[in-house]
Design an enzyme around this catalytic site. Sequence first.
Site, short mmCIF file in Angstrom:
data_model
loop_
_atom_site.label_atom_id
_atom_site.label_comp_id
_atom_site.label_asym_id
_atom_site.label_seq_id
_atom_site.Cartn_x
_atom_site.Cartn_y
_atom_site.Cartn_z
N ASP A 1 0.83 -1.19 0.00
CA ASP A 1 0.00 0.00 0.00
C ASP A 1 0.88 1.25 0.00
O ASP A 1 1.87 1.34 0.74
CB ASP A 1 -0.89 -0.02 1.24
CG ASP A 1 -1.78 1.20 1.35
OD1 ASP A 1 -2.66 1.36 0.50
OD2 ASP A 1 -1.56 2.00 2.28
N GLU B 1 1.65 -0.48 -5.00
CA GLU B 1 0.74 0.61 -5.33
C GLU B 1 1.65 1.83 -5.51
O GLU B 1 2.11 2.41 -4.53
CB GLU B 1 -0.27 0.86 -4.21
CG GLU B 1 -1.26 1.96 -4.56
CD GLU B 1 -2.21 2.30 -3.40
OE1 GLU B 1 -3.37 2.65 -3.69
OE2 GLU B 1 -1.79 2.22 -2.24
#
Length: 763
Positions: A343, A379
């Site tokens: 993330d 990401e």
Amino acid sequence: MLIWPGRPYPLGATYDGSGTNFALFSEVAERVELCLLEADGTETRVDLPEVDAFVWHGYLPAVQPGQRYGYRVHGPYDPAHGHRCNPAKLLLDPYAKAIDGQIDGDPSLLSYPIGDPDGRNDDDSAGHTMTSVVINPYFDWGRDRAPEHEYHESVIYEAHVKGLTQLHPAVPEELRGTYAGIAHPAVIAHLKALGVTAIELMPVHQFVDDTSLRDKGLSNYWGYNTIGFFAPHNAYSAFKGPGQQVQEFKAMVKELHAADIEVILDVVYNHTAEGNHLGPTLSFRGIDNANYYRLVDDDQAHYFDTTGTGNSLLMRSPHVLQLIMDSLRYWVTEMHVDGFRFDLAATLARQFHEVDRLSAFFDLVHQDPVVSQVKLIAEPWDIGDGGYQVGGFPPLWSEWNGKYRDTVRDFWRGEPSTLGEFASRLSGSSDLYEHTGRRPIASVNFVTAHDGFTLADLVSYNEKHNEANGEDNRDGESFNRSWNCGAEGPTDDPEVLALRARQQRNFLATLMLSQGIPMLLHGDEVGRTQQGNNNVYCQDDELSWMSWDLDDAQTSLLAFTREVVRLRRDHPVFRRRRFFAGAPEHGGESDLLDIAWLNPAGEHMGDDAWRNDQARAVQVFLNGDAIAEPDLRGEPITDDSFLVLFNGQPEAATFTLPDAEYGTTWTTVLDTDTHVSVGSTWDAGATLELERNSVVVLTRPPVEPVPAYASGAYAAAARESARAAAQAAHAEPHVDDAVAQAREEAGLVKPRRRSSKPKPSTS
């Protein structure tokens, strides 16, 4: 209590079969108390007797698995200089393998009195916070083996542990929303029938349920609020004894592996749940604030934040880097997971200020003999300066391709001047990755993900509808590149509904037939809706859970999804390991004729055609005779050739098939509309009428006969044969039948006749 010196490594609580060694890093500490907690709240404090290289440690021969514990760290409380030690706060072990309980929002969790952020709060937080748990590390893995899916064979299914299973009628009620629910045969049967190779679980590291959300009657549903980087989230465990979530998680992985499905974890190493300077003191803040967090250089009472959550971990601290690497290795070696999605990964590359692909984090990952061998997905952005890094990560990494998502959405909603970039995204995004020596597997292609509209909502809403979140619809992305197809939200208009259904099939077909790694959001295969809410991070209810009560349209969409995933699996021309030899953008076809871009008239696309603002229709020829790359045995791969017709125009379009050089006879294998029936054949030069917004896939066999071992069909059969023995023990009825049977037994519906084989309808 008897305590021995113990060892400074490994960090955390390590049970060895007789007793437990405790080790905690803190450079700033002056004294560390280990606190042993009983079920009735009784607390026994023991000073850790030794410190080596800032690691405080001790061995307690009497401590067994299931013991709850925490730490109290004595040291400076000087926020202006980055120090926030306070022994009144019971702290979690950063290396805890299991965590018990949840915070309750009591003011004692704060380091300051409410209303006086510059003051000091000495109220004891014990009884209001979470506690660490000593675990039994032993587990019978049996013959567990990681599935051997190559990157280019992968089809990833992003899922939420609770959202996927909470409403499944075939899963026993006590197992819904848990790791055991994911491992249930009915859920695994659905994943197998769908054809996915990996399930990517949204955060399962122990996270904090925000007090601010609970005060509104909401909760942190997504879980991007980590506090324990080694501990499976306890609320996802069906068995509530201290530490039992570890065994349950391992059992889930074992069952998924037995079904030949990989487990990828969505991990949040960029920040923690302690938030900014006004957040609670739960662990890192009270242990060694300045070593764990990135502080503002000239104001160390505040945190430097590139994540939007209040803090960022200090990626130039060797102790933070050790924590992350130890955590990654633990999940691979002890929990048997197969990869990670990071993330806001751009924050991990900020060793100093800028995002640096040469940062220490990448160095550590690339040289690590364990972590470097699993799937690594970034990401590739954060909210800091220069944070958008799509295409900027080093080799070894795959990335969520945000440009793929945006371009494919724009093409199918009819935005002008998108055809050229659509072609580039369809062929693997070589413009983003090839110049650094990367291959199509660098691109994780997706149209939807947890953050944003579901696929059904993408074609049903022009605007977000997040009123349920309690923020007056201000939260969530406002620019979604969505199109409601003529009506906002629910409608009975048959033309709008037909167009929405076709658009969902268009997105799914585009995704699965693009080069790269496709990622499907859980529930998109059955048209899951969130009623226009594009930010359900706080909605732990039916709005975000996946419904398994399928109507005819949803059942049809599920059949189509399975069919297009199967088409990709059986044909290596759709999942090449290398980029096309020609230039996929602006119409240049390679000398090898591995790909050709044709206009609807069957002629090569010229520069004028690509530059036409309103160009929204194209034919793509994929030459299976010229894949020009060996398989893993070194044998040449030859496949059927394909002609894929895309009509993104707002009206029907006539396509003329190319001349016999490309193929004398073509057979329809997939369509997103009913104008062209599957199985129909077409001669070279024939004309096809495609409905507005539709896709048709045609195929022809190889020009020259090839050995059986070189064909895509053979490869698929060989894989299935090799895995048959392992899967036989886990074979389950078709998921539709299992669900229907469960519904009938529960009296939800009248018994119905079910066909023995789902019809591969595309309508």
